[in-house]
Write a protein that holds these residues in place. Sequence first.
Motif, PDB file in Angstrom:
ATOM      1  N   SER A  80       7.510  36.958 -66.951  1.00 42.87           N
ATOM      2  CA  SER A  80       6.758  36.429 -68.343  1.00 42.87           C
ATOM      3  C   SER A  80       5.850  35.459 -67.965  1.00 42.87           C
ATOM      4  O   SER A  80       4.931  35.392 -68.711  1.00 42.87           O
ATOM      5  CB  SER A  80       8.142  35.931 -69.195  1.00 42.87           C
ATOM      6  OG  SER A  80       8.670  34.802 -68.466  1.00 42.87           O
ATOM      7  N   THR A  81       6.118  34.415 -66.880  1.00 40.24           N
ATOM      8  CA  THR A  81       4.868  33.277 -66.918  1.00 40.24           C
ATOM      9  C   THR A  81       3.606  34.097 -66.202  1.00 40.24           C
ATOM     10  O   THR A  81       2.512  33.750 -66.813  1.00 40.24           O
ATOM     11  CB  THR A  81       5.393  32.312 -65.820  1.00 40.24           C
ATOM     12  OG1 THR A  81       6.689  31.869 -66.327  1.00 40.24           O
ATOM     13  CG2 THR A  81       4.577  31.536 -65.433  1.00 40.24           C
ATOM     14  N   LEU A  82       3.710  35.023 -65.613  1.00 40.91           N
ATOM     15  CA  LEU A  82       2.663  35.715 -64.681  1.00 40.91           C
ATOM     16  C   LEU A  82       1.852  36.230 -66.060  1.00 40.91           C
ATOM     17  O   LEU A  82       0.599  36.677 -66.255  1.00 40.91           O
ATOM     18  CB  LEU A  82       2.954  36.860 -63.893  1.00 40.91           C
ATOM     19  CG  LEU A  82       1.890  37.722 -63.232  1.00 40.91           C
ATOM     20  CD1 LEU A  82       0.795  36.734 -62.633  1.00 40.91           C
ATOM     21  CD2 LEU A  82       2.576  38.779 -62.194  1.00 40.91           C
ATOM     22  N   HIS A  83       2.505  36.970 -66.803  1.00 40.99           N
ATOM     23  CA  HIS A  83       1.882  37.708 -68.247  1.00 40.99           C
ATOM     24  C   HIS A  83       1.236  36.690 -69.001  1.00 40.99           C
ATOM     25  O   HIS A  83       0.067  36.907 -69.283  1.00 40.99           O
ATOM     26  CB  HIS A  83       3.087  38.443 -68.728  1.00 40.99           C
ATOM     27  CG  HIS A  83       2.570  39.236 -69.901  1.00 40.99           C
ATOM     28  ND1 HIS A  83       2.149  38.841 -71.136  1.00 40.99           N
ATOM     29  CD2 HIS A  83       1.802  40.380 -70.017  1.00 40.99           C
ATOM     30  CE1 HIS A  83       1.628  39.565 -72.117  1.00 40.99           C
ATOM     31  NE2 HIS A  83       1.702  40.613 -71.509  1.00 40.99           N
ATOM     32  N   ASP A  84       1.925  35.364 -69.189  1.00 44.62           N
ATOM     33  CA  ASP A  84       1.089  34.698 -69.854  1.00 44.62           C
ATOM     34  C   ASP A  84      -0.146  34.054 -69.138  1.00 44.62           C
ATOM     35  O   ASP A  84      -1.177  33.970 -69.778  1.00 44.62           O
ATOM     36  CB  ASP A  84       2.306  33.289 -70.237  1.00 44.62           C
ATOM     37  CG  ASP A  84       3.151  33.623 -70.931  1.00 44.62           C
ATOM     38  OD1 ASP A  84       3.054  34.625 -71.789  1.00 44.62           O
ATOM     39  OD2 ASP A  84       4.384  33.061 -71.153  1.00 44.62           O
TER      40      ASP A  84
END
Length: 223
Positions: A80-84
């Motif tokens: 999720s952090t990578l996507h953000d």
Amino acid sequence: MKQYTKAKALLESLKTIPDYRVDIGKIQYPLAEVLFMVIFALLKGNTKFKEIFGWMVYNKENPILKDIFEKDEIEIPSKSTLHDILTNTDNNALEKVFRQYFSNYVKKENVAIDGKWLNGSDANGQYTNECHKAILNILDKDTKIVFGHKFMAKNKANEISALKQAFDEDNLFSDEGQIFSFDAIQTQTEILNNIDNNGDKYIAKVKGNQKELKNKKLKLLMI
């Protein structure tokens, strides 16, 4: 010890991209390192978000990456952090770095232009409700390297305006004669006149109902 000069030059270029995160001093996952790994994941054929994340996790112990990053340990952000990080990175700044770096490896003599859907660009609906993104790829046919992109809305009409904008951007194309090839949807009088005015050549598909362009094509063949 190997220096990996070219790879480190790319990493330094990526450091010029502004980080949207506010407290830079507390950032656990440096933007340049994340983007560097994403680029090489893509170059290895991992085109979907899940594949990119999996490649990063698998290669976090890669000694070459550790040497390039000058770190003993590489930390990978959560999915999720990578996507953000990826969705909030300035696309225009990233594209500028990409073009400058890869322009050293292309000839820009035979150029193919085509619009594509980015499969998996919605992260399979897990983190966003947005539809797949569309992009105009600019390919150097001799080296097989895509050296430029233009993001588009999800409609064919936007593909035409995207190419028009690309022709106006500095250093995207060579100042010398080039051969362009693109789909019939891009075969518009204004685009072909733009190429003609630059003294360039092109290979373009012309539909039967495009009478004006067919006459233009026949006239050029007779010259």
